[in-house]
Design a protein around this motif. Structure first.
Motif: not given
Length: 92
Positions: A29, A50, A55, A58, A61-62
């Motif tokens: 992420s 992120t 966060f 994420s 993006t994760g």
């Protein structure tokens, strides 16, 4: 099918593929795997999403990084080299 890769090119592909996949899985992420492959713009995009969302980004993006880790590991060393090192394919 094109030219065969040298042993040095295959070694580079193998090492970068494994490192990029591990980093994508554990720190994906943050886009660290993108930086390893030399994709600064894509790395900063993932890092910005992120960190810029504290966060929460994420969530997006994760999973992208997880999918990329799987793709990296399932490609042959030659395909990985041609696609990501020589071809500079930044996403998927």
């Amino acid at each position: 099918m094109g030219n065969k890769l040298s042993e040095d090119q295959l070694k580079i592909a193998r090492e970068k593929k494994l490192l990029a996949a591990i980093l994508a899985f554990f720190m994906g992420s943050l886009g660290v795997h993108k930086f390893i492959l030399g994709y600064k713009k894509e790395g900063f995009i993932m890092l910005g999403i992120t960190l810029g969302t504290l966060f929460l980004g994420s969530i997006i993006t994760g999973p992208i990084a997880f999918i990329e880790a799987i793709i990296y590991l399932t490609k042959s060393d030659e395909d990985f080299y041609n696609t990501y090192i020589k071809g500079h394919k930044g996403w998927f």
